[in-house]
Motif scaffolding. Structure first.
Motif, PDB file in Angstrom:
ATOM      1  N   GLU A 214       0.824  -1.212   0.000  1.00  0.00           N
ATOM      2  CA  GLU A 214       0.000   0.000   0.000  1.00  0.00           C
ATOM      3  C   GLU A 214       0.857   1.261   0.000  1.00  0.00           C
ATOM      4  O   GLU A 214       0.585   2.215  -0.746  1.00  0.00           O
ATOM      5  N   VAL A 215       1.912   1.285   0.812  1.00  0.00           N
ATOM      6  CA  VAL A 215       2.741   2.485   0.875  1.00  0.00           C
ATOM      7  C   VAL A 215       3.434   2.743  -0.456  1.00  0.00           C
ATOM      8  O   VAL A 215       3.577   3.894  -0.894  1.00  0.00           O
ATOM      9  N   ASP A 216       3.851   1.674  -1.136  1.00  0.00           N
ATOM     10  CA  ASP A 216       4.482   1.846  -2.444  1.00  0.00           C
ATOM     11  C   ASP A 216       3.470   2.323  -3.485  1.00  0.00           C
ATOM     12  O   ASP A 216       3.801   3.138  -4.364  1.00  0.00           O
ATOM     13  N   LEU A 217       2.233   1.837  -3.392  1.00  0.00           N
ATOM     14  CA  LEU A 217       1.208   2.262  -4.333  1.00  0.00           C
ATOM     15  C   LEU A 217       0.887   3.740  -4.154  1.00  0.00           C
ATOM     16  O   LEU A 217       0.751   4.486  -5.140  1.00  0.00           O
ATOM     17  N   ARG A 218       0.804   4.192  -2.918  1.00  0.00           N
ATOM     18  CA  ARG A 218       0.540   5.610  -2.669  1.00  0.00           C
ATOM     19  C   ARG A 218       1.678   6.477  -3.205  1.00  0.00           C
ATOM     20  O   ARG A 218       1.452   7.542  -3.777  1.00  0.00           O
ATOM     21  N   ILE A 236      -5.468   5.579 -12.275  1.00  0.00           N
ATOM     22  CA  ILE A 236      -5.639   6.221 -10.965  1.00  0.00           C
ATOM     23  C   ILE A 236      -7.125   6.384 -10.647  1.00  0.00           C
ATOM     24  O   ILE A 236      -7.571   6.183  -9.506  1.00  0.00           O
ATOM     25  N   LYS A 237      -7.932   6.723 -11.669  1.00  0.00           N
ATOM     26  CA  LYS A 237      -9.373   6.881 -11.458  1.00  0.00           C
ATOM     27  C   LYS A 237     -10.003   5.549 -11.035  1.00  0.00           C
ATOM     28  O   LYS A 237     -10.886   5.518 -10.164  1.00  0.00           O
ATOM     29  N   ALA A 238      -9.549   4.469 -11.633  1.00  0.00           N
ATOM     30  CA  ALA A 238     -10.076   3.154 -11.254  1.00  0.00           C
ATOM     31  C   ALA A 238      -9.789   2.850  -9.797  1.00  0.00           C
ATOM     32  O   ALA A 238     -10.621   2.269  -9.081  1.00  0.00           O
ATOM     33  N   ILE A 239      -8.617   3.246  -9.320  1.00  0.00           N
ATOM     34  CA  ILE A 239      -8.274   3.035  -7.905  1.00  0.00           C
ATOM     35  C   ILE A 239      -9.167   3.899  -7.021  1.00  0.00           C
ATOM     36  O   ILE A 239      -9.665   3.443  -5.975  1.00  0.00           O
ATOM     37  N   ALA A 240      -9.375   5.160  -7.398  1.00  0.00           N
ATOM     38  CA  ALA A 240     -10.197   6.053  -6.585  1.00  0.00           C
ATOM     39  C   ALA A 240     -11.631   5.556  -6.462  1.00  0.00           C
ATOM     40  O   ALA A 240     -12.278   5.736  -5.419  1.00  0.00           O
ATOM     41  N   VAL A 249      -5.638   4.762   0.255  1.00  0.00           N
ATOM     42  CA  VAL A 249      -5.239   4.643  -1.142  1.00  0.00           C
ATOM     43  C   VAL A 249      -6.230   5.390  -2.038  1.00  0.00           C
ATOM     44  O   VAL A 249      -5.838   6.115  -2.962  1.00  0.00           O
ATOM     45  N   ARG A 250      -7.533   5.215  -1.796  1.00  0.00           N
ATOM     46  CA  ARG A 250      -8.535   5.898  -2.612  1.00  0.00           C
ATOM     47  C   ARG A 250      -8.427   7.416  -2.472  1.00  0.00           C
ATOM     48  O   ARG A 250      -8.549   8.151  -3.462  1.00  0.00           O
ATOM     49  N   LEU A 251      -8.188   7.865  -1.286  1.00  0.00           N
ATOM     50  CA  LEU A 251      -8.053   9.303  -1.062  1.00  0.00           C
ATOM     51  C   LEU A 251      -6.817   9.850  -1.765  1.00  0.00           C
ATOM     52  O   LEU A 251      -6.850  10.929  -2.365  1.00  0.00           O
ATOM     53  N   CYS A 252      -5.746   9.090  -1.712  1.00  0.00           N
ATOM     54  CA  CYS A 252      -4.519   9.488  -2.413  1.00  0.00           C
ATOM     55  C   CYS A 252      -4.773   9.577  -3.915  1.00  0.00           C
ATOM     56  O   CYS A 252      -4.323  10.525  -4.581  1.00  0.00           O
ATOM     57  N   ALA A 253      -5.498   8.616  -4.449  1.00  0.00           N
ATOM     58  CA  ALA A 253      -5.801   8.617  -5.881  1.00  0.00           C
ATOM     59  C   ALA A 253      -6.693   9.806  -6.255  1.00  0.00           C
ATOM     60  O   ALA A 253      -6.490  10.447  -7.304  1.00  0.00           O
ATOM     61  N   ALA A 254      -7.680  10.096  -5.430  1.00  0.00           N
ATOM     62  CA  ALA A 254      -8.563  11.230  -5.715  1.00  0.00           C
ATOM     63  C   ALA A 254      -7.791  12.540  -5.699  1.00  0.00           C
ATOM     64  O   ALA A 254      -8.002  13.424  -6.537  1.00  0.00           O
ATOM     65  N   ARG A 255      -6.899  12.686  -4.756  1.00  0.00           N
ATOM     66  CA  ARG A 255      -6.070  13.887  -4.715  1.00  0.00           C
ATOM     67  C   ARG A 255      -5.240  14.021  -5.987  1.00  0.00           C
ATOM     68  O   ARG A 255      -5.094  15.105  -6.556  1.00  0.00           O
ATOM     69  N   LEU A 280     -17.044   7.984   2.773  1.00  0.00           N
ATOM     70  CA  LEU A 280     -15.873   8.616   2.197  1.00  0.00           C
ATOM     71  C   LEU A 280     -16.119   9.151   0.795  1.00  0.00           C
ATOM     72  O   LEU A 280     -15.479  10.119   0.375  1.00  0.00           O
ATOM     73  N   ASP A 281     -17.029   8.567   0.054  1.00  0.00           N
ATOM     74  CA  ASP A 281     -17.188   8.904  -1.356  1.00  0.00           C
ATOM     75  C   ASP A 281     -17.425  10.395  -1.608  1.00  0.00           C
ATOM     76  O   ASP A 281     -16.796  10.980  -2.507  1.00  0.00           O
ATOM     77  N   PRO A 282     -18.310  11.079  -0.872  1.00  0.00           N
ATOM     78  CA  PRO A 282     -18.468  12.526  -1.116  1.00  0.00           C
ATOM     79  C   PRO A 282     -17.179  13.315  -0.847  1.00  0.00           C
ATOM     80  O   PRO A 282     -16.923  14.334  -1.498  1.00  0.00           O
ATOM     81  N   LEU A 283     -16.378  12.835   0.091  1.00  0.00           N
ATOM     82  CA  LEU A 283     -15.105  13.493   0.361  1.00  0.00           C
ATOM     83  C   LEU A 283     -14.163  13.341  -0.824  1.00  0.00           C
ATOM     84  O   LEU A 283     -13.435  14.276  -1.190  1.00  0.00           O
ATOM     85  N   LEU A 284     -14.199  12.173  -1.451  1.00  0.00           N
ATOM     86  CA  LEU A 284     -13.410  11.964  -2.655  1.00  0.00           C
ATOM     87  C   LEU A 284     -13.870  12.892  -3.769  1.00  0.00           C
ATOM     88  O   LEU A 284     -13.054  13.377  -4.572  1.00  0.00           O
ATOM     89  N   ALA A 285     -15.168  13.147  -3.816  1.00  0.00           N
ATOM     90  CA  ALA A 285     -15.695  14.049  -4.844  1.00  0.00           C
ATOM     91  C   ALA A 285     -15.100  15.438  -4.712  1.00  0.00           C
ATOM     92  O   ALA A 285     -14.738  16.076  -5.712  1.00  0.00           O
ATOM     93  N   VAL A 286     -14.971  15.922  -3.486  1.00  0.00           N
ATOM     94  CA  VAL A 286     -14.360  17.235  -3.271  1.00  0.00           C
ATOM     95  C   VAL A 286     -12.897  17.218  -3.709  1.00  0.00           C
ATOM     96  O   VAL A 286     -12.415  18.164  -4.347  1.00  0.00           O
ATOM     97  N   ALA A 287     -12.194  16.137  -3.388  1.00  0.00           N
ATOM     98  CA  ALA A 287     -10.789  16.042  -3.774  1.00  0.00           C
ATOM     99  C   ALA A 287     -10.627  16.065  -5.297  1.00  0.00           C
ATOM    100  O   ALA A 287      -9.686  16.669  -5.821  1.00  0.00           O
TER     101      ALA A 287
END
Length: 634
Positions: A214-218, A236-240, A249-255, A280-287
């Motif tokens: 996970e740390v390497d993926l981020r 990256i979108k597929a991961i998010a 990981v999803r948050l990192c991808a959204a950012r 978490l999903d709406p938070l990803l939307a903001v990111a």
């Protein structure tokens, strides 16, 4: 026999109760890295009286101006400012003298010693030691040894990265490639920070590697975003969007997607915003919309800002603050009541962005906020509204409403606002608040009465001061209670500034040695008596102050503040008989008693002050190994 006091308690090394000062809380907000106070408003203001008259030549100032302060005032104690002694700041010069010894130690075959040397060189780099190029070269050469223990190699790589030398990127890449994950985990984050694309292919392949840590993926996601690799967006979108992935990981991808795209992600953000799968999903939307500024993105952010989830609401408000704060003003005015600190903080910044009359009342509500950083920031914002937005009448009206309530937090901050605006009608309420049960509030009220300087309140102030003194004598109060103690100091200072002779008998009780009455209040009494009798030599008072100034040989010497203020008052009272004592303790080092003695000597004799000593120079003495310094011959 020495009286038992909190000061004796400290000297004997016993535990005492901490002074109740305002403790600043630092809040880590949502996982997308939203920081409280991102808007350019200082959470903590510098104590200032608005004056700008420090004399650099002799390092002192005495006269305060009456011009309005540029920033909101904070509770201060004028005895430390009039006169104020400015000492040259200390300097740190890091000597490279230990470096030769370190390089010798680095050649030893002891792995633990090598690690210690390498880590020390990294610390020395951070501290600013000069001439470290030779050390860097030695570390690089050391890593060429393939038999070097991994722990030493990792320390070497960490230190090389600390030098922030991008010319060494090929060396770091080679080390990461040759020695695998233990070294790569150090090198890759540095390459991300430097926006270097040496690992572009590695990072791209890792996005679809199911076995990647996970740390390497981020790190791969962050690296591709840093170098602007648009081609990796789909992966990256597929991961998010993958709800089975870990949240981090999803948050990192959204950012990362938000960094890569200024447009085109509103549809994906809308899908995440309407998702019920995860909170978490709406938070990803903001990111995802972190760089979008189109109308569709603003509309979606508005919808997210109206949700009740604290994380999502705060994130959306912060983004709209950067894009278009006007469209979310109504939401922000209601959100100051939200239970989440991050939401209230973002709302305050939105209201402050373009201050209008309707924004004053919501900000005034925040004067009573449970978070000290936010309520102080709200006070600063209101003051700026009054000074810069021509909203003084509305600010005063709303702030007086807060002051009239009994909430201690609101009363404290409202006092700062009104006193900074020099609103004298607030004095009547401040007279009530000097009897408030909360220490912070009573101190602020006493300070406010002093700053406003309305003589009609002096009788009530003296009555409260006498009441506090009586409770000290009955042991109901003690110097470990900063509320009444510091309030009394403010009242005494007010009596001096307003030349209130009726308070002299009470303040005289605080001049003789009595450690139970507290240092600050006694110092304030000594300072104010000198103001009241300026230019007038009062023999018995002069004798008492000389005695206090010279009380340095007792098991528990006299308080520093008392000696400091006595030295100043002796000069103000033209006490020529005090010259021998003043000369004995006069020194230009430090900013207390010694400087005050020289100040009084100048007033009494006209002698020019000696020049300030040069700035003290310090070096670090905590290196694990350093040359032995020979003591100079006596």
């Amino acid at each position: 026999m020495a009286t038992y006091t909190p000061r004796l308690n400290r000297i004997m090394g016993k535990r005492i109760r901490p002074v109740l000062e305002s403790n600043w809380r630092f809040i880590v907000l949502s996982a997308i890295g939203l920081m409280a106070g991102a808007f350019n408003v200082d959470a903590q203001e510098t104590s200032t009286d608005g004056s700008d008259n420090v004399s650099v030549a002799d390092g002192r100032t005495e006269v305060r101006t009456d011009k309005g302060p540029d920033q909101i005032l904070d509770v201060d104690y004028v005895m430390y400012e009039a006169p104020k002694f400015v000492s040259p700041p200390g300097l740190i010069e890091v000597s490279p003298e230990p470096l030769k010894l370190w390089l010798q130690a680095l050649q030893r075959s002891d792995a633990q010693l090598q690690r210690t040397v390498i880590d020390t060189i990294g610390i020395a780099k951070q501290r600013g030691m000069p001439d470290l190029d030779q050390a860097l070269l030695a570390i690089v050469e050391l890593t060429e040894d393939k038999s070097l223990p991994l722990s030493v190699r990792r320390s070497a790589i960490k230190t090389v990265i600390r030098f922030n030398d991008k010319s060494l990127i090929p060396f770091l890449v080679r080390q990461a490639t040759d020695y695998g994950a233990p070294v790569r985990s150090l090198v890759e984050p540095a390459l991300v920070q430097w926006k270097d694309d040496s690992f572009r292919d590695t990072w791209t392949n890792r996005l679809n590697d199911a076995t990647a840590r996970e740390v390497d993926l981020r790190t791969a996601i962050e690296g591709l975003a840093a170098i602007g690799d648009i081609q990796s967006s789909d992966d990256i979108k597929a991961i998010a969007k993958d709800s089975l992935r870990r949240v981090t990981v999803r948050l990192c991808a959204a950012r990362a997607l938000g960094e890569l795209h200024r447009e085109g992600l509103v549809g994906d953000a809308s899908d995440l915003a309407s998702s019920t799968t995860s909170r978490l999903d709406p938070l990803l939307a903001v990111a995802l919309l972190s760089r979008h500024e189109d109308n569709e993105a603003k509309k979606l952010l508005q919808e997210l800002a109206e949700t009740e989830d604290g994380f999502v609401k705060a994130a959306a408000l912060r983004r709209l603050l950067a894009v278009d704060p006007k469209i979310v003003k109504t939401v922000a005015r209601d959100a100051v009541h939200h239970s989440d600190y991050a939401v209230r903080d973002a709302s305050a910044d939105i209201l402050h962005a373009e201050g209008e009359r309707a924004d004053v009342a919501p900000l005034a509500h925040l004067l009573s906020d449970a978070n000290p950083t936010l309520r102080r920031k709200a006070a600063s914002m209101l003051y700026r509204f009054a000074k810069e937005n021509s909203l003084a009448d509305e600010v005063i009206s709303q702030t007086m409403g807060v002051l009239d309530r009994d909430d201690w937090r609101g009363c404290e901050q409202a006092t700062r606002v009104l006193v900074s605006l020099n609103y004298r009608p607030a004095g009547d309420r401040l007279v009530d608040l000097i009897r408030h049960p909360r220490g912070e509030t009573m101190i602020a009220a006493g300070w406010g009465l002093r700053r406003l300087g309305d003589r009609q309140h002096l009788g009530a102030m003296l009555g409260r001061a006498q009441e506090i003194f009586d409770r000290f004598r009955s042991n109901e109060y003690n110097a470990d209670m900063p509320g009444p103690h510091y309030l009394l100091a403010q009242l005494f200072l007010a009596f001096g500034e307003m030349n209130y002779g009726e308070a002299e008998n009470l303040m005289r009780q605080y001049v003789p040695r009595n450690l139970t009455l507290g240092e600050r209040a006694r110092g304030a009494a000594c300072w104010s008596l000198g103001i009241i009798h300026e230019g007038e030599t009062v023999d018995d008072l002069v004798d008492m102050m000389i005695e206090r100034l010279t009380d340095t040989e007792a098991l528990i010497p006299e308080y520093h503040d008392v000696r400091h203020m006595c030295a100043i008052s002796l000069g103000r009272m033209n006490a020529e008989k005090a010259l021998p004592a003043l000369r004995k303790y006069a020194t230009m080092r430090g900013d207390g008693v010694g400087r005050a003695c020289f100040w009084s000597i100048e007033k009494l004799t006209g002698e020019e002050l000696p020049p300030l000593p040069p700035s003290p120079v310090f070096d670090y003495e905590d290196w694990f190994i350093q040359p032995i310094k020979e003591k100079p011959e006596e």
